[in-house]
Design a protein around this motif. Structure first.
Motif, PDB file in Angstrom:
ATOM      1  N   GLY A 279       0.815  -1.208   0.000  1.00  0.00           N
ATOM      2  CA  GLY A 279       0.000   0.000   0.000  1.00  0.00           C
ATOM      3  C   GLY A 279       0.846   1.253   0.000  1.00  0.00           C
ATOM      4  N   ALA A 280       0.724   2.044   1.042  1.00  0.00           N
ATOM      5  CA  ALA A 280       1.400   3.346   1.089  1.00  0.00           C
ATOM      6  C   ALA A 280       2.195   3.495   2.368  1.00  0.00           C
ATOM      7  CB  ALA A 280       0.372   4.473   0.984  1.00  0.00           C
ATOM      8  N   GLY A 281       3.261   4.283   2.275  1.00  0.00           N
ATOM      9  CA  GLY A 281       4.020   4.612   3.458  1.00  0.00           C
ATOM     10  C   GLY A 281       3.259   5.578   4.352  1.00  0.00           C
ATOM     11  N   VAL A 282       3.568   5.546   5.641  1.00  0.00           N
ATOM     12  CA  VAL A 282       2.969   6.469   6.607  1.00  0.00           C
ATOM     13  C   VAL A 282       4.086   7.035   7.474  1.00  0.00           C
ATOM     14  CG1 VAL A 282       0.713   5.339   6.643  1.00  0.00           C
ATOM     15  CG2 VAL A 282       2.504   4.571   8.208  1.00  0.00           C
ATOM     16  N   GLN A 283       3.743   8.012   8.293  1.00  0.00           N
ATOM     17  CA  GLN A 283       4.775   8.694   9.074  1.00  0.00           C
ATOM     18  C   GLN A 283       5.475   7.740  10.039  1.00  0.00           C
ATOM     19  OE1 GLN A 283       3.765  11.663  12.183  1.00  0.00           O
ATOM     20  NE2 GLN A 283       5.022  13.072  11.003  1.00  0.00           N
ATOM     21  N   ALA A 284       4.733   6.956  10.785  1.00  0.00           N
ATOM     22  CA  ALA A 284       5.307   5.953  11.675  1.00  0.00           C
ATOM     23  C   ALA A 284       5.070   4.590  11.024  1.00  0.00           C
ATOM     24  CB  ALA A 284       4.669   6.027  13.058  1.00  0.00           C
ATOM     25  N   GLN A 285       6.010   4.177  10.177  1.00  0.00           N
ATOM     26  CA  GLN A 285       5.814   2.988   9.356  1.00  0.00           C
ATOM     27  C   GLN A 285       5.762   1.729  10.220  1.00  0.00           C
ATOM     28  OE1 GLN A 285       5.445   3.195   5.830  1.00  0.00           O
ATOM     29  NE2 GLN A 285       4.615   1.179   6.258  1.00  0.00           N
ATOM     30  N   LYS A 286       4.839   0.836   9.913  1.00  0.00           N
ATOM     31  CA  LYS A 286       4.696  -0.430  10.632  1.00  0.00           C
ATOM     32  C   LYS A 286       4.799  -1.593   9.644  1.00  0.00           C
ATOM     33  CE  LYS A 286       3.798   1.620  14.571  1.00  0.00           C
ATOM     34  NZ  LYS A 286       2.474   1.533  15.200  1.00  0.00           N
ATOM     35  N   TRP A 287       5.179  -2.751  10.197  1.00  0.00           N
ATOM     36  CA  TRP A 287       5.274  -3.986   9.411  1.00  0.00           C
ATOM     37  C   TRP A 287       4.794  -5.135  10.283  1.00  0.00           C
ATOM     38  CZ3 TRP A 287       6.524  -5.104   4.395  1.00  0.00           C
ATOM     39  CH2 TRP A 287       6.788  -6.431   4.088  1.00  0.00           C
ATOM     40  N   PRO A 288       3.657  -5.749   9.992  1.00  0.00           N
ATOM     41  CA  PRO A 288       2.722  -5.420   8.917  1.00  0.00           C
ATOM     42  C   PRO A 288       1.972  -4.117   9.221  1.00  0.00           C
ATOM     43  CG  PRO A 288       1.797  -7.104  10.335  1.00  0.00           C
ATOM     44  CD  PRO A 288       3.202  -6.880  10.830  1.00  0.00           C
ATOM     45  N   ILE A 289       1.048  -3.755   8.318  1.00  0.00           N
ATOM     46  CA  ILE A 289       0.359  -2.466   8.466  1.00  0.00           C
ATOM     47  C   ILE A 289      -0.889  -2.576   9.338  1.00  0.00           C
ATOM     48  CG2 ILE A 289       1.222  -1.615   6.263  1.00  0.00           C
ATOM     49  CD1 ILE A 289      -1.532  -2.211   5.047  1.00  0.00           C
ATOM     50  N   ASN A 290      -1.138  -3.735   9.935  1.00  0.00           N
ATOM     51  CA  ASN A 290      -2.370  -3.941  10.698  1.00  0.00           C
ATOM     52  C   ASN A 290      -2.557  -2.925  11.813  1.00  0.00           C
ATOM     53  OD1 ASN A 290      -1.770  -6.475   9.286  1.00  0.00           O
ATOM     54  ND2 ASN A 290      -3.538  -7.272  10.380  1.00  0.00           N
ATOM     55  N   THR A 291      -1.475  -2.534  12.467  1.00  0.00           N
ATOM     56  CA  THR A 291      -1.608  -1.637  13.615  1.00  0.00           C
ATOM     57  C   THR A 291      -1.629  -0.164  13.228  1.00  0.00           C
ATOM     58  OG1 THR A 291       0.800  -1.713  13.931  1.00  0.00           O
ATOM     59  CG2 THR A 291      -0.529  -3.272  15.193  1.00  0.00           C
ATOM     60  N   VAL A 292      -1.553   0.119  11.929  1.00  0.00           N
ATOM     61  CA  VAL A 292      -1.684   1.509  11.476  1.00  0.00           C
ATOM     62  C   VAL A 292      -3.140   1.940  11.618  1.00  0.00           C
ATOM     63  CG1 VAL A 292      -1.574   3.015   9.451  1.00  0.00           C
ATOM     64  CG2 VAL A 292       0.270   1.383   9.890  1.00  0.00           C
ATOM     65  N   ASN A 293      -3.338   3.154  12.057  1.00  0.00           N
ATOM     66  CA  ASN A 293      -4.697   3.696  12.163  1.00  0.00           C
ATOM     67  C   ASN A 293      -4.725   5.011  11.400  1.00  0.00           C
ATOM     68  OD1 ASN A 293      -7.301   4.295  12.830  1.00  0.00           O
ATOM     69  ND2 ASN A 293      -7.045   3.999  15.038  1.00  0.00           N
ATOM     70  N   ILE A 294      -5.351   5.009  10.227  1.00  0.00           N
ATOM     71  CA  ILE A 294      -5.328   6.192   9.378  1.00  0.00           C
ATOM     72  C   ILE A 294      -6.725   6.404   8.805  1.00  0.00           C
ATOM     73  CG2 ILE A 294      -4.617   4.954   7.290  1.00  0.00           C
ATOM     74  CD1 ILE A 294      -2.698   7.373   6.779  1.00  0.00           C
ATOM     75  N   PRO A 295      -7.256   7.613   8.883  1.00  0.00           N
ATOM     76  CA  PRO A 295      -8.644   7.839   8.434  1.00  0.00           C
ATOM     77  C   PRO A 295      -8.777   7.706   6.926  1.00  0.00           C
ATOM     78  CG  PRO A 295      -7.573   9.922   8.965  1.00  0.00           C
ATOM     79  CD  PRO A 295      -6.635   8.839   9.395  1.00  0.00           C
ATOM     80  N   LEU A 296      -9.994   7.428   6.494  1.00  0.00           N
ATOM     81  CA  LEU A 296     -10.292   7.339   5.068  1.00  0.00           C
ATOM     82  C   LEU A 296      -9.971   8.672   4.408  1.00  0.00           C
ATOM     83  CD1 LEU A 296     -11.653   5.032   3.295  1.00  0.00           C
ATOM     84  CD2 LEU A 296     -13.712   6.430   3.391  1.00  0.00           C
ATOM     85  N   GLN A 297      -9.105   8.646   3.388  1.00  0.00           N
ATOM     86  CA  GLN A 297      -8.638   9.869   2.751  1.00  0.00           C
ATOM     87  C   GLN A 297      -8.117   9.546   1.360  1.00  0.00           C
ATOM     88  OE1 GLN A 297      -4.575  11.212   4.259  1.00  0.00           O
ATOM     89  NE2 GLN A 297      -5.207   9.834   5.919  1.00  0.00           N
ATOM     90  N   PRO A 298      -7.887  10.573   0.524  1.00  0.00           N
ATOM     91  CA  PRO A 298      -7.385  10.310  -0.828  1.00  0.00           C
ATOM     92  C   PRO A 298      -6.097   9.498  -0.802  1.00  0.00           C
ATOM     93  CG  PRO A 298      -8.145  12.568  -0.674  1.00  0.00           C
ATOM     94  CD  PRO A 298      -8.212  11.997   0.711  1.00  0.00           C
ATOM     95  N   PHE A 299      -6.055   8.478  -1.634  1.00  0.00           N
ATOM     96  CA  PHE A 299      -4.911   7.568  -1.686  1.00  0.00           C
ATOM     97  C   PHE A 299      -3.874   8.156  -2.629  1.00  0.00           C
ATOM     98  CE2 PHE A 299      -3.076   3.220  -2.636  1.00  0.00           C
ATOM     99  CZ  PHE A 299      -2.597   3.019  -1.358  1.00  0.00           C
ATOM    100  N   THR A 300      -3.174   9.177  -2.144  1.00  0.00           N
ATOM    101  CA  THR A 300      -2.160   9.866  -2.926  1.00  0.00           C
ATOM    102  C   THR A 300      -0.960  10.160  -2.041  1.00  0.00           C
ATOM    103  OG1 THR A 300      -3.110  12.035  -2.421  1.00  0.00           O
ATOM    104  CG2 THR A 300      -3.829  10.979  -4.454  1.00  0.00           C
ATOM    105  N   VAL A 301       0.194  10.286  -2.675  1.00  0.00           N
ATOM    106  CA  VAL A 301       1.411  10.640  -1.947  1.00  0.00           C
ATOM    107  C   VAL A 301       1.325  12.095  -1.505  1.00  0.00           C
ATOM    108  CG1 VAL A 301       3.902  10.953  -2.141  1.00  0.00           C
ATOM    109  CG2 VAL A 301       2.820   8.942  -3.161  1.00  0.00           C
TER     110      VAL A 301
END
Length: 677
Positions: A165-187
């Motif tokens: 998917g996409a990178g985030v500020q605090a990158q996780k592996w896997p991404i399951n624990t990422v919590n990010i609101p629904l938003q445009p899927f753009t860099v």
């Protein structure tokens, strides 16, 4: 045509004999009673519970059934009956009715399913079979029939780990624990939008059950991740009703699915970027001055210090501001010719350019006078069809952005970039500024994703020594990419986020990356945490390029400088040959250079969540320490039937082993070499 799940056969003999012994008669009654209860339960499960599940499409190995109570599509293997992934499609029609999926109108095509459901959506599913890889892919399109249909689909995370998917500020592996609101899927620029998606983004998600979900890159999407619950996608309703399209591929395991998708991702025979940079550490020169003369002095002082400490084999990296100052210093307006810069021409430097130009810049003003408004991303006015350049914030200034869909604008930029880099005799050119979403009714070619793709093509025309700072659908472009900037911390916004980012970039095909400067570049001053500097150094010494912003001689303890020299030698003598070997393997196989542990053990659940170890190829395992004050750590060695040897002390361990509290001193990083049988 759908068909219900087959009922398992059930039979019994309802007759029994009367026995003279009373206890036998009692036992028989009890047995019959238990059998009756079990039968009723089985019938209830089949009729009441299983009646909610209806097969939609079946391949040779997998199938899709509709679970009406949850309004979900379930992808399941046929032999093991293992659920691979479940997709909630939301409420369609009457939410109080557990309706079956609509009748197939493509019943003459056994590999297809199409229908119109309750006047809400048109659905089409097409099955593709790849027998060689034992893999099946389902191409799925949901086309809303009116604008009031909620097209949000959610892929559940329960019992499945997701990557990509996409990178985030605090990158996780896997991404399951990422919590990010629904938003445009753009860099986006994470410095301005810390809760957005940043740096590298592609429409590929991989699941630990052996599944890949490929979202259509041609449809603008909103994407959100609800920590440990679900990954949701929704088409953006921009002017017209948009379809929701995705492809679900199911294979033997996670590695085989990734290999299949990576092979399909490759559009042509890939080329390698300029690999000379592998042997050249980057030294970022951060100077807070607006004087070209002071910058030259700082540059001279820094170059002398590198030489004095025997660290002069590298590249001095100049940011956009310093590059601009040098160019102004090197041009003599009074004589109309370039001034000689002998110092710069004797240094290996990288310069930084962007597609942004300040609205106060003379170049922008002249372009307007010459009628070249179309050189910039613009918005059509409502009167007489005039265009107005869009204003965008960039590093504290109000700027316009180059319209790289305009060939004349591209030629204009390339001419100036070529002249600038030649004037400074730059070894490398960093082209930043592709990230950032734009608004204002722009043509499709000007939206963020397409802009990044075009910018990578523009960078290639600058030269193969160009470096970019963002990527989207550009993993096959032979360029190095700068990883997202980090903070000087022990958390996932700092050192703990390095390895998850390495694996994220690699799984999406971006093998040639430059990690952020040791200690993070999101600081305006040199940090003084020696332990963090050393642990950070130990990680990036195994990456393609080592980058510094805080020089090692700035610490009070002289052994930090000596340790830096030691790891620079390790990188040059041990790591670079490995990278060259696996770079050529990548060209042949598409296998990533840096690999997660599940690459060796794709069916070992223990490997799915390890985010502080990584593989170089399949022969070197690196397990750094990322916790403050620790000199021991647990290390998992993957692969049953494989043996690993500690590079430092020669100890040999079997794969599939967890080493508890393994000693890793401050000056060490745990490295294991795979023993070939």
């Amino acid at each position: 045509m759908w068909k219900p799940c087959p009922y398992p056969g059930v039979s019994w003999d309802s007759e029994h004999r009367a026995e003279p012994d009373p206890w036998k008669g009692t036992a028989a009654c009890i047995a019959i009673g238990l059998l009756f209860v079990m039968t009723i339960g089985l019938i209830y499960w089949q009729v009441v519970d299983q009646s909610h599940n209806h097969w939609i499409l079946q391949g040779r190995f997998t199938g899709i059934f509709w679970e009406s109570r949850k309004h979900s599509l379930v992808f399941q293997t046929l032999s093991e009956e293992k659920r691979v992934v479940e997709v909630s499609v939301g409420q369609i029609g009457d939410p109080d009715l557990h309706v079956r999926f609509a009748r197939n109108r493509c019943w003459l095509n056994s590999s297809g399913f199409c229908t119109e459901w309750d006047g809400q959506v048109e659905v089409r599913m097409v099955l593709e079979l790849d027998e060689l890889s034992h893999m099946e892919c389902y191409n799925i399109t949901w086309m809303p029939l009116h604008c009031h249909v909620d097209m949000r689909h959610c892929f559940y995370m329960e019992n499945i780990f997701w990557y990509g998917g996409a990178g985030v500020q605090a990158q996780k592996w896997p991404i399951n624990t990422v919590n990010i609101p629904l938003q445009p899927f753009t860099v986006s620029d994470l410095r301005l939008n810390p809760s957005g998606y940043g740096s590298v983004l592609d429409h590929e998600f991989f699941g630990s059950t052996g599944v890949a979900v490929l979202l259509s890159p041609d449809v603008p999407l909103n994407v959100g991740i609800d920590s440990n619950l679900k990954l949701c996608v929704q088409p953006q309703q921009i002017r017209v009703t948009q379809p929701l399209q995705y492809r679900v591929c199911v294979g033997r395991n996670l590695r085989t699915v990734h290999q299949k998708i990576a092979h399909e991702r490759r559009l042509h025979s890939p080329q390698l970027p300029d690999l000379g940079i592998l042997r050249s550490p980057l030294w970022k020169l951060v100077v807070n001055t607006d004087s070209g003369a002071k910058l030259e002095k700082e540059l001279r002082t820094f170059a002398n210090r590198l030489k004095r400490h025997q660290l002069n084999e590298g590249i001095i990296s100049l940011d956009e501001h310093s590059t601009s100052l040098l160019l102004k210093t090197g041009h003599s307006y009074s004589h109309g010719r370039n001034r000689n810069l002998p110092l710069v021409r004797h240094l290996n430097i990288s310069v930084t350019f962007t597609p942004y130009v300040s609205v106060n810049n003379q170049q922008f003003q002249m372009s307007l006078q010459e009628g070249k408004e179309a050189f910039w991303l613009s918005r059509l006015t409502t009167t007489q069809g005039h265009v107005v350049p869009l204003m965008n914030p960039w590093k504290g200034d109000i700027c316009v952005k180059l319209n790289i869909s305009n060939p004349a604008a591209v030629r204009w930029f390339l001419e100036r970039a070529g002249n600038w880099s030649a004037q400074l005799d730059a070894e490398y050119v960093i082209l930043e500024g592709g990230e950032g979403s734009l608004s204002g009714g722009l043509p499709e070619v000007q939206v963020s994703q397409e802009y990044i793709t075009l910018l990578a093509g523009l960078a290639m025309r600058v030269g193969r020594t160009a470096i970019v700072t963002s990527g989207s659908r550009t993993s096959d472009v032979p360029l190095f990419i700068m990883m997202s900037p980090l903070q000087g911390s022990w958390g996932y916004t700092g050192i703990k986020g390095i390895i998850p980012s390495i694996l994220h970039y690699s799984i999406l095909g971006y093998n040639f990356f430059i990690s952020d400067a040791i200690g993070g570049s999101l600081v305006d001053h040199m940090f003084s945490d020696e332990e963090l500097f050393i642990r950070w150094l130990e990680i990036v010494s195994f990456l393609p390029v080592i980058s510094f912003q805080t020089p090692p001689w700035s610490f009070s303890k002289y052994w930090v400088l000596n340790l830096t020299k030691s790891y620079l030698s390790l990188h040059h003598d041990f790591v670079v040959p490995l990278l060259l070997k696996y770079a050529h393997e990548w060209r042949q196989t598409t296998n990533p250079i840096y690999r997660p542990l599940w690459w060796i053990s794709p069916e070992d659940p223990f490997t799915f969540t390890i985010d502080d170890e990584f593989l170089i190829g399949s022969e070197v395992l690196v397990a750094p320490v990322t916790d403050q004050g620790k000199v021991k750590r647990n290390i998992y060695l993957p692969g049953d039937g494989i043996q690993w040897r500690d590079r430092w002390n020669g100890q040999v361990f079997d794969g599939g082993t967890l080493l508890h509290s393994y000693s890793v001193g401050l000056e060490k990083v745990a490295v294991f070499l795979r023993i070939r049988s």
